[in-house]
Design a protein around this motif. Structure first.
Motif, PDB file in Angstrom:
ATOM      1  N   THR A 256       0.816  -1.223   0.000  1.00  0.00           N
ATOM      2  CA  THR A 256       0.000   0.000   0.000  1.00  0.00           C
ATOM      3  C   THR A 256       0.845   1.266   0.000  1.00  0.00           C
ATOM      4  O   THR A 256       0.302   2.370   0.062  1.00  0.00           O
ATOM      5  CB  THR A 256      -0.896   0.024   1.252  1.00  0.00           C
ATOM      6  N   ILE A 257       2.154   1.131  -0.071  1.00  0.00           N
ATOM      7  CA  ILE A 257       3.028   2.245   0.276  1.00  0.00           C
ATOM      8  C   ILE A 257       2.890   3.435  -0.669  1.00  0.00           C
ATOM      9  O   ILE A 257       2.956   4.596  -0.231  1.00  0.00           O
ATOM     10  CB  ILE A 257       4.501   1.776   0.373  1.00  0.00           C
ATOM     11  N   GLU A 258       2.687   3.202  -1.968  1.00  0.00           N
ATOM     12  CA  GLU A 258       2.637   4.335  -2.895  1.00  0.00           C
ATOM     13  C   GLU A 258       1.378   5.170  -2.705  1.00  0.00           C
ATOM     14  O   GLU A 258       1.432   6.409  -2.765  1.00  0.00           O
ATOM     15  CB  GLU A 258       2.768   3.844  -4.334  1.00  0.00           C
ATOM     16  N   ASP A 259       0.244   4.524  -2.467  1.00  0.00           N
ATOM     17  CA  ASP A 259      -0.978   5.290  -2.215  1.00  0.00           C
ATOM     18  C   ASP A 259      -0.875   6.059  -0.900  1.00  0.00           C
ATOM     19  O   ASP A 259      -1.306   7.217  -0.811  1.00  0.00           O
ATOM     20  CB  ASP A 259      -2.194   4.364  -2.190  1.00  0.00           C
ATOM     21  N   LEU A 260      -0.303   5.434   0.125  1.00  0.00           N
ATOM     22  CA  LEU A 260      -0.103   6.129   1.396  1.00  0.00           C
ATOM     23  C   LEU A 260       0.842   7.312   1.219  1.00  0.00           C
ATOM     24  O   LEU A 260       0.576   8.415   1.714  1.00  0.00           O
ATOM     25  CB  LEU A 260       0.442   5.162   2.444  1.00  0.00           C
ATOM     26  N   ARG A 261       1.937   7.093   0.519  1.00  0.00           N
ATOM     27  CA  ARG A 261       2.905   8.173   0.272  1.00  0.00           C
ATOM     28  C   ARG A 261       2.256   9.341  -0.458  1.00  0.00           C
ATOM     29  O   ARG A 261       2.440  10.506  -0.087  1.00  0.00           O
ATOM     30  CB  ARG A 261       4.071   7.631  -0.557  1.00  0.00           C
ATOM     31  N   ASP A 262       1.482   9.041  -1.490  1.00  0.00           N
ATOM     32  CA  ASP A 262       0.874  10.111  -2.283  1.00  0.00           C
ATOM     33  C   ASP A 262      -0.114  10.931  -1.455  1.00  0.00           C
ATOM     34  O   ASP A 262      -0.173  12.163  -1.585  1.00  0.00           O
ATOM     35  CB  ASP A 262       0.180   9.523  -3.509  1.00  0.00           C
ATOM     36  N   SER A 263      -0.875  10.264  -0.599  1.00  0.00           N
ATOM     37  CA  SER A 263      -1.831  10.996   0.238  1.00  0.00           C
ATOM     38  C   SER A 263      -1.125  11.790   1.331  1.00  0.00           C
ATOM     39  O   SER A 263      -1.525  12.914   1.653  1.00  0.00           O
ATOM     40  CB  SER A 263      -2.847  10.028   0.850  1.00  0.00           C
TER      41      SER A 263
ATOM     42  N   PHE B  21      -5.504  14.185   4.756  1.00  0.00           N
ATOM     43  CA  PHE B  21      -4.938  12.891   4.357  1.00  0.00           C
ATOM     44  C   PHE B  21      -6.042  11.873   4.092  1.00  0.00           C
ATOM     45  O   PHE B  21      -6.054  11.196   3.054  1.00  0.00           O
ATOM     46  CB  PHE B  21      -3.999  12.380   5.452  1.00  0.00           C
ATOM     47  N   LEU B  22      -6.984  11.763   5.022  1.00  0.00           N
ATOM     48  CA  LEU B  22      -8.042  10.761   4.900  1.00  0.00           C
ATOM     49  C   LEU B  22      -8.933  11.009   3.690  1.00  0.00           C
ATOM     50  O   LEU B  22      -9.307  10.072   2.974  1.00  0.00           O
ATOM     51  CB  LEU B  22      -8.898  10.747   6.161  1.00  0.00           C
ATOM     52  N   GLN B  23      -9.278  12.263   3.472  1.00  0.00           N
ATOM     53  CA  GLN B  23     -10.131  12.588   2.328  1.00  0.00           C
ATOM     54  C   GLN B  23      -9.468  12.149   1.032  1.00  0.00           C
ATOM     55  O   GLN B  23     -10.115  11.576   0.142  1.00  0.00           O
ATOM     56  CB  GLN B  23     -10.421  14.089   2.301  1.00  0.00           C
ATOM     57  N   ASP B  24      -8.165  12.384   0.925  1.00  0.00           N
ATOM     58  CA  ASP B  24      -7.461  11.988  -0.288  1.00  0.00           C
ATOM     59  C   ASP B  24      -7.257  10.482  -0.350  1.00  0.00           C
ATOM     60  O   ASP B  24      -7.454   9.863  -1.404  1.00  0.00           O
ATOM     61  CB  ASP B  24      -6.106  12.698  -0.358  1.00  0.00           C
ATOM     62  N   TYR B  25      -6.888   9.872   0.785  1.00  0.00           N
ATOM     63  CA  TYR B  25      -6.617   8.430   0.780  1.00  0.00           C
ATOM     64  C   TYR B  25      -7.877   7.629   0.480  1.00  0.00           C
ATOM     65  O   TYR B  25      -7.820   6.616  -0.230  1.00  0.00           O
ATOM     66  CB  TYR B  25      -6.009   7.992   2.114  1.00  0.00           C
ATOM     67  N   ASN B  26      -9.010   8.074   0.981  1.00  0.00           N
ATOM     68  CA  ASN B  26     -10.263   7.374   0.683  1.00  0.00           C
ATOM     69  C   ASN B  26     -10.555   7.372  -0.813  1.00  0.00           C
ATOM     70  O   ASN B  26     -11.186   6.443  -1.331  1.00  0.00           O
ATOM     71  CB  ASN B  26     -11.421   8.021   1.437  1.00  0.00           C
ATOM     72  N   ARG B  27     -10.080   8.395  -1.499  1.00  0.00           N
ATOM     73  CA  ARG B  27     -10.294   8.493  -2.943  1.00  0.00           C
ATOM     74  C   ARG B  27      -9.304   7.641  -3.733  1.00  0.00           C
ATOM     75  O   ARG B  27      -9.647   7.082  -4.772  1.00  0.00           O
ATOM     76  CB  ARG B  27     -10.168   9.965  -3.365  1.00  0.00           C
TER      77      ARG B  27
END
Length: 216
Positions: free
Chosen positions: A17-24, A74-80
């Motif tokens: 999951t690291i790239e999505d976490l990093r981007d958010s 962070f959460l708003q972006d990560y949920n997307r």
């Protein structure tokens, strides 16, 4: 040793999951004027829940109010974006399918927020039968506290010696031991082999398929 169940960590163990976490994280850092982070940076900061991740990305002087603001961004972006780049590690699906086929119970305990844990497991592992899945729940201490892991053990209706706890960080090794379980450290995740050794992993595996040796 007869193993009838395995409890898995999620991020860094079953899913990369690291790239999505990093981007958010970086979107939130940009929004509030903080430095961006690499994937390698995030791998060292993750593992103790979302709030701790954000606290580690901000400076020590960051107020609680600022931390909460950054978490919301962070959460708003990560949920997307949580399904954009995330994927199971090579060999994970085959390993889980084999465990299901052989009647070995499987569960997931994560420090990711429970809503994200449930949605991401439903998305990537809808064909896998899990006995118990939980992320972080408000009012219950996160890993390495064993509360949720013990709930999983109870749901499996197995003895502790019949279950392995599988994860990629020191938090996972501590969680398993706190729950009275033998631990398996996986070396393909977010932390290195030495961290797992230093925190008393009972076994180490370098590929998901190696987990099947415990059920033969």
């Amino acid at each position: 040793m007869t193993i009838k169940g395995m409890i898995f960590d999620l991020d860094g163990t079953l899913l990369d999951t690291i790239e999505d976490l990093r981007d958010s994280v970086n979107l939130a850092m940009d929004r509030f004027g903080y430095a961006r982070y690499t994937s390698a940076d995030i791998k060292q900061k993750i593992g103790d829940g979302m709030k701790v991740l954000i606290q580690r990305c901000l400076d020590e002087e960051a107020s609680e109010a600022l931390v909460e603001e950054v978490i919301q961004v962070f959460l708003q972006d990560y949920n997307r974006r949580q399904f954009d780049k995330t994927a199971p590690y090579d060999g994970i699906m085959e390993m889980l399918q084999t465990l299901n086929a052989k009647g070995i119970q499987v569960g997931i305990i994560s420090n990711k927020q429970n809503a994200n844990t449930q949605s991401i497991v439903d998305h990537y592992f809808k064909e896998i039968a899990f006995t118990f899945v939980s992320g972080e729940i408000q009012g219950i201490d996160r890993k390495p506290d064993p509360t949720l892991t013990l709930r999983c053990v109870e749901a499996m209706k197995l003895k502790p010696e019949e279950i392995l706890y599988v994860g990629d960080t020191k938090v996972d090794m501590l969680t398993g031991h706190n729950a009275g379980l033998k631990t398996v450290g996986v070396t393909w995740g977010f932390r290195d082999r030495q961290e797992l050794i230093d925190h008393s992993a009972d076994y180490l595996v370098d590929h998901p398929g190696e987990l099947l040796k415990f059920i033969i």
